[in-house]
Structure formats: structure tokens, C-alpha cells
Design a protein around this motif. Structure first.
Motif, PDB file in Angstrom:
ATOM      1  N   GLN A 138     -29.148  37.628  -5.407  1.00 25.18           N
ATOM      2  CA  GLN A 138     -27.792  38.060  -5.732  1.00 25.18           C
ATOM      3  C   GLN A 138     -26.755  37.093  -5.160  1.00 25.18           C
ATOM      4  O   GLN A 138     -26.825  36.716  -3.982  1.00 25.18           O
ATOM      5  N   ASP A 146     -21.053  45.253  -5.035  1.00 22.11           N
ATOM      6  CA  ASP A 146     -21.849  46.419  -4.635  1.00 22.11           C
ATOM      7  C   ASP A 146     -21.329  47.018  -3.328  1.00 22.11           C
ATOM      8  O   ASP A 146     -21.352  48.244  -3.146  1.00 22.11           O
ATOM      9  N   TYR A 203     -24.158  50.631 -10.139  1.00 25.45           N
ATOM     10  CA  TYR A 203     -24.705  49.443  -9.490  1.00 25.45           C
ATOM     11  C   TYR A 203     -25.493  48.546 -10.450  1.00 25.45           C
ATOM     12  O   TYR A 203     -25.493  47.329 -10.289  1.00 25.45           O
ATOM     13  N   ASN A 204     -26.171  49.158 -11.420  1.00 25.19           N
ATOM     14  CA  ASN A 204     -27.049  48.393 -12.306  1.00 25.19           C
ATOM     15  C   ASN A 204     -27.022  48.975 -13.710  1.00 25.19           C
ATOM     16  O   ASN A 204     -26.645  50.138 -13.918  1.00 25.19           O
ATOM     17  N   VAL A 235     -34.450  48.658 -15.378  1.00 26.33           N
ATOM     18  CA  VAL A 235     -33.167  48.320 -14.786  1.00 26.33           C
ATOM     19  C   VAL A 235     -33.166  46.843 -14.438  1.00 26.33           C
ATOM     20  O   VAL A 235     -34.171  46.305 -13.977  1.00 26.33           O
ATOM     21  N   ASN A 236     -32.048  46.187 -14.694  1.00 24.37           N
ATOM     22  CA  ASN A 236     -31.979  44.720 -14.512  1.00 24.37           C
ATOM     23  C   ASN A 236     -31.755  44.376 -13.053  1.00 24.37           C
ATOM     24  O   ASN A 236     -30.630  44.135 -12.607  1.00 24.37           O
ATOM     25  N   MET A 237     -32.858  44.298 -12.313  1.00 29.93           N
ATOM     26  CA  MET A 237     -32.787  43.978 -10.884  1.00 29.93           C
ATOM     27  C   MET A 237     -33.096  42.519 -10.587  1.00 29.93           C
ATOM     28  O   MET A 237     -32.863  42.045  -9.475  1.00 29.93           O
ATOM     29  N   LYS A 240     -30.676  40.398  -8.870  1.00 27.53           N
ATOM     30  CA  LYS A 240     -30.321  40.753  -7.500  1.00 27.53           C
ATOM     31  C   LYS A 240     -31.454  40.550  -6.498  1.00 27.53           C
ATOM     32  O   LYS A 240     -31.204  40.325  -5.315  1.00 27.53           O
ATOM     33  N   TRP A 260     -38.151  48.617 -12.289  1.00 29.69           N
ATOM     34  CA  TRP A 260     -37.367  47.403 -12.113  1.00 29.69           C
ATOM     35  C   TRP A 260     -37.952  46.324 -13.027  1.00 29.69           C
ATOM     36  O   TRP A 260     -39.182  46.239 -13.201  1.00 29.69           O
TER      37      TRP A 260
END
Length: 421
Positions: A138, A146, A203-204, A235-237, A240, A260
Motif C-alpha cells: 500500500q 484508511d 475500505y475496499n 476483495v481487492n487486497m 494493499k 482476498w
């Protein structure tokens, strides 16, 4: 007197940090037991020399940062009281408006702002550390975004809780803790219902799993487990973190199975199915509801103890701490200090229960998938992706680990004599 107590608190903090530094980096035994060397649980069999070195370094630093930051927060609340900041915040709030709800909001804003600024250096160190070890991907702007969201979400939640809490204290000095606990039951359930659809998307970005073949297989497992899920979300982690995670969240109609995208990028399909079976086990074995019951039980005991301790402290040291009564909003840092210490003290018990549930979930996932090999390779990849310490110090395990150590998880699967799951 104030300087004397402040000096004692700082000295005690420094002593604690020094002891924990020695324990984590020199005193604790994190070696692999002789009987497990050369097995699938031995990190030397699945990590290269560089990864081994980095995992020990990163885990040690992360654990040390935890033991620095936890009592640092307690020290912060103590100083806010001792040096009269809390009383000053209260005067500012009382002088701004006659409306109690506005006074609470103003006081809480100042306390939240001071707390955030005081704790920011530790948060930033944690961020930079994870970046330097390539756990976090990130950028600083995204991280700060965030952080700002965190601040306002926490402020909003605390505003509701504190407003109700101190209204109850005004109404009943002796029984406020019981009424607060009773109200915490519907509030906690309501938050769990809202979390997947209102808070998490701040957040996401969440969207239905793109790999429809994989979604079909996961939903087939969910149907086998009698989980009423119609979609699997990813979820687009990856923008990050490089860490891996999946979970089942929410209650009732808002229940969600979430992956994730880092898992989709790094794990094989059989390994993903094992992880999903593990997460589904928590639903099947009612771990979510057991967790809620346990949380509410600990909250009841915690609020009762907090009430008793607050009354004692104010009677004995109220003048020094600038608190004249429990129901004064200036007592909030004392409330937060006591609850934080109690939460820390209860963590070995709550972590023990959680580790037992995670062990049950591992067993269920292997029984459902019939694939011990994928279970082992999944645990090994989780270790590599998160630079996790396979055999952490015992004190760290008690106070930090809600999951069994990777040494325990892998060796349990490898040594299970059951031939047919």
C-alpha cells in the motif's frame, strides 16, 4: 505529586519494554523441536535461507511493537488524566454548548484527536516495517486514507457508545454497568449485521467472484455444509498487501463468504477449497454465535469490574486525576484505561478458546475436502506470504495468537494417523 506519579509510570513502562525486548530477541526459545526437524512443519523444508531469516526478523519486530504499543496506550490515558487534559477537554465542551450530546461530541473529538496523534508514530512504524519486508504493498496516500476512515468510523461508534454510557451513569450510578451490558447485546448484533454491507466497503471494493467455476465449487461446499450462501465475494487486497486471508462474515441474510484476491493469485484451487472449507466450519459449528455469547459474557464481567475499579480509583485518587465523579465525562480516559487493561488480561483465555475453535475448523476442513496434502501446503504458503514465525515465543502465543501456531497446525495434520477422512 503529579511529576512523581508520571516518573513512576514512565519508569515502569521503560522497564516493561526492556524486559519484553530481552524476552523476544534473546530469552524465548523459538527453535524447532528435535522431533519435528525435517518434517513438513519445519520451516527449513519449505522456506529458503533468506525467507527463514526474514520471517524471524519480521515476526520479532512485529511482536515487540505490540508489546511497546499496548502499555503505551495505557500510559497515554493515564497522562491525559494526570496532567489535566481530560478536565480541559470537558471545560471546552461545557463552554461551547448547553446541549449534552454536543458537549459529548466535542469532548470526544478532542480526546480522539490527541489519542490519534499520540499513537500515530507507532502506527506509522508498523506501516513502514510491513512495507520494508514487502508484506504491505500500500502506498502512503492509500494508507493515510484508511487511517482517516478509521478515525471517523471509530469516532462515530464511540460517540454513540459514550453518549449512551454516560447517560446511563447519570441515571444510575450503581447499576449503569448492567444497563450498558443489556443495551450492548442488540447493538453488537446490529453491528455484525451492518459490517459486511456498510463498514467493510469503506475500505475496499467487494464484488462477486470472477472465477465462476471456482465459485460453483465453493458454493457446492457451502451447500454440503448447509450454509445459505448464493454468492462468493472477492476483495481487492493485492493493492494493499501480499498477505492471504478469507473469511465468512455477517449474520443472518447479510452472511458473506469473502476471499482476498491475493489468495486467488497465489494458491492452487485445492488449497483455496481447503481454506473455504475451514471458514465454513466456523459457521457449521456455530463458532460465530459461541463467540458472540463469550464476548457478551466477558463484557458483562468487564463492565462490572470496570464499575468497581472506577469507583475505587475516584474515591482514592480522584483529586490527583482531576475526576470528581464517575458520571463526569472527564472520567472517560479512566474507563478506557481500565477496559484496555482488562481486555489485555483476558486475552490468554479468549485466544485459547479461539485456538481450540480454529483447530476444530482445520479438522472439519480436512474431513470435508479429504485432502491433507493441500492443508499442509496451504499452511506453508500462509507462513511464507505473511513471514510468520512458525514457533513463536510462548508469551506471544498466549497474548497474540488467536490461531494455533503453524508448527502445531502442520504437525497435527502430518501426524494424524487417520487414513480416510
Amino acid at each position: 505529586m503529579v511529576r512523581k506519579w508520571a516518573g513512576r509510570a514512565v519508569l515502569l513502562y521503560i522497564l516493561f519494554v526492556a524486559v519484553m525486548y530481552w524476552y523476544i530477541f534473546y530469552g524465548a526459545d523459538t527453535s524447532i523441536p528435535q522431533a519435528l526437524r525435517g518434517t513438513a512443519a519445519d520451516p527449513a523444508t519449505f522456506l529458503n535461507a533468506r525467507e527463514l531469516k526474514l520471517s524471524e526478523e519480521y515476526s520479532g519486530l512485529r511482536n515487540f511493537l505490540f508489546f511497546v504499543s499496548t502499555p503505551y496506550e495505557w500510559l497515554l490515558y493515564f497522562f491525559v488524566l494526570l496532567f489535566g487534559f481530560s478536565k480541559a477537554f470537558e471545560k471546552s465542551a461545557l463552554g461551547t454548548s448547553k446541549w449534552k450530546v454536543i458537549q459529548t461530541g466535542i469532548y470526544l473529538f478532542w480526546l480522539s484527536l490527541v489519542s490519534y496523534l499520540a499513537l500515530f508514530p507507532i502506527s506509522f512504524i508498523g506501516y513502514r516495517m510491513s512495507k520494508s519486508y514487502h508484506i504491505s504493498t500500500q502506498n502512503f496516500t492509500s494508507w493515510m486514507k484508511d487511517e482517516v476512515i478509521d478515525f471517523w468510523v471509530n469516532f462515530g461508534m464511540m460517540f454513540i457508545i459514550v453518549s449512551v454510557l454516560y447517560w446511563l451513569m447519570k441515571k444510575s450510578v450503581k447499576k449503569w454497568w448492567l444497563y450498558a451490558w443489556l443495551l450492548s447485546i442488540p447493538f453488537s448484533l446490529f453491528l455484525m449485521f451492518l459490517q459486511p454491507v456498510l463498514i467493510d466497503p469503506l475500505y475496499n471494493e467487494f464484488y462477486p467472484l470472477k472465477n465462476k467455476e471456482l465459485e460453483t465449487e465453493i458454493l457446492a461446499l457451502a451447500a454440503q455444509a448447509e450454509i445459505p450462501a448464493e454468492h462468493v465475494y472477492e476483495v481487492n487486497m493485492a493493492e494493499k498487501t501480499n498477505a492471504l486471508n478469507a473469511y465468512v462474515t455477517g449474520i443472518g441474510s447479510n452472511s458473506r463468504i469473502v476471499l482476498w484476491d491475493t489468495i486467488l493469485n497465489k494458491l492452487e484451487e485445492d488449497e483455496i477449497l481447503f481454506i473455504m472449507a475451514h471458514e465454513m466450519a466456523h459457521y457449521v459449528e456455530k463458532h460465530i454465535y459461541i463467540g458472540i455469547a463469550g464476548y457478551l459474557g466477558m463484557t458483562l464481567v468487564g463492565l462490572w469490574l470496570t464499575s468497581k475499579i472506577m469507583n475505587y480509583f475516584i474515591r482514592r485518587w480522584g483529586h490527583m486525576l482531576k475526576i470528581h465523579s464517575v458520571d463526569s465525562i472527564s472520567s472517560l480516559p479512566l474507563f478506557l484505561l481500565i477496559t484496555a487493561v482488562l481486555l489485555f488480561a483476558s486475552s490468554p483465555l479468549s485466544n485459547y478458546v479461539s485456538r481450540y475453535q480454529e483447530t476444530r475448523a482445520d479438522r472439519y476442513a480436512i474431513e470435508m475436502t479429504g485432502d491433507k496434502e493441500s492443508a499442509i501446503t496451504t499452511f506453508q504458503e500462509l507462513t511464507r506470504a505473511g513471514l510468520s514465525q512458525v514457533n513463536p515465543p510462548l508469551l506471544v502465543k498466549w497474548l497474540r495468537y488467536s490461531h494455533p501456531t503453524m508448527l502445531e497446525r502442520i504437525s497435527t495434520v502430518e501426524n494424524d494417523d487417520t487414513k480416510d477422512y
